[in-house]
Design a protein around this motif. Structure first.
Motif, short mmCIF file in Angstrom:
data_model
loop_
_atom_site.label_atom_id
_atom_site.label_comp_id
_atom_site.label_asym_id
_atom_site.label_seq_id
_atom_site.Cartn_x
_atom_site.Cartn_y
_atom_site.Cartn_z
N ASP A 123 111.47 5.94 47.29
CA ASP A 123 110.01 5.83 47.49
C ASP A 123 109.24 6.54 46.38
N VAL A 124 109.66 7.75 46.01
CA VAL A 124 108.98 8.49 44.95
C VAL A 124 109.15 7.80 43.61
N LEU A 125 110.36 7.34 43.32
CA LEU A 125 110.60 6.63 42.06
C LEU A 125 109.79 5.34 41.99
N ASP A 126 109.61 4.69 43.12
CA ASP A 126 108.80 3.48 43.16
C ASP A 126 107.34 3.79 42.86
N GLU A 127 106.83 4.88 43.42
CA GLU A 127 105.45 5.29 43.15
C GLU A 127 105.23 5.58 41.66
N ILE A 128 106.24 6.14 41.00
CA ILE A 128 106.14 6.47 39.59
C ILE A 128 106.20 5.20 38.73
N GLY A 129 106.87 4.16 39.23
CA GLY A 129 106.92 2.90 38.50
C GLY A 129 108.29 2.47 38.03
N PHE A 130 109.36 3.01 38.60
CA PHE A 130 110.71 2.68 38.15
C PHE A 130 111.28 1.39 38.75
N ALA A 131 110.63 0.81 39.74
CA ALA A 131 111.16 -0.37 40.43
C ALA A 131 112.61 -0.11 40.85
N PRO A 132 112.84 0.94 41.67
CA PRO A 132 114.21 1.33 42.02
C PRO A 132 114.81 0.46 43.12
N GLU A 133 116.13 0.43 43.13
CA GLU A 133 116.87 -0.28 44.16
C GLU A 133 118.09 0.57 44.50
N ALA A 134 118.20 0.95 45.77
CA ALA A 134 119.35 1.72 46.22
C ALA A 134 120.51 0.77 46.50
N VAL A 135 121.69 1.14 46.00
CA VAL A 135 122.90 0.34 46.19
C VAL A 135 124.00 1.29 46.64
N THR A 136 124.65 0.92 47.73
CA THR A 136 125.77 1.72 48.22
C THR A 136 126.97 0.80 48.38
#
Length: 156
Positions: free
Chosen positions: A75-88
């Motif tokens: 969520d924080v990385l998304d706010e900064i603009g990284f377009a993150p995706e968690a993968v497990t």
């Protein structure tokens, strides 16, 4: 009653105009790279401090599990603009960063500093949460538009 007071922004306002955030980022990263003995370490520490600041610490008796910590980090990385995706997967937990908001500076000149700040942000945030996981490393630009953060710790 009273009439409403309305305000509006004007293009000719003295504060309107060109923003030079890239220039500021270049100034700061080049200064850190050129004036410190260990610019990557200094950048990592700065990132950790800001990562601690950017998250909300849980209540003292509340434990944050790996899944919740990962989601808060995303969520924080998304706010900064990284377009993150968690993968497990069975072997590891990763966060794919599909967009670097500082890509030009990282690619052109100061990747060591910029990427260390990003890794530090993630480490600081997870530490502030007292999460059972940590950001072990950041693999920058494994593809032109992709960096991978590798998380270690609990598999929950």
């Amino acid at each position: 009653g009273r009439p409403r007071v309305l305000y509006s922004a004007r293009a000719d306002s003295p504060r309107a105009g060109r923003r030079s955030y890239r220039l500021l980022a270049e100034i700061l990263t080049s200064y850190l790279a050129g004036r410190t003995k260990q610019p990557g370490h200094a950048a990592l520490q700065a990132g950790e401090a800001w990562g601690r600041f950017l998250t909300e610490r849980p209540a003292p008796i509340r434990r944050v599990d790996a899944a919740a910590a990962t989601q808060q980090l995303v969520d924080v990385l998304d706010e900064i603009g990284f377009a993150p995706e968690a993968v497990t997967n069975r072997r590891e937990r990763q966060i794919l960063l599909h967009h670097c908001p500082f890509r030009e500076i990282a690619v052109e000149e100061h990747g060591t500093v910029v990427c260390a700040v990003h890794l530090g942000l993630m480490r600081g945030l997870l530490a502030e949460l007292d999460a059972p996981i940590e950001a072990a490393r950041l693999d920058p630009f494994v593809e032109p538009g992709l960096c991978i953060t590798r998380l270690t710790g609990a598999s929950s």
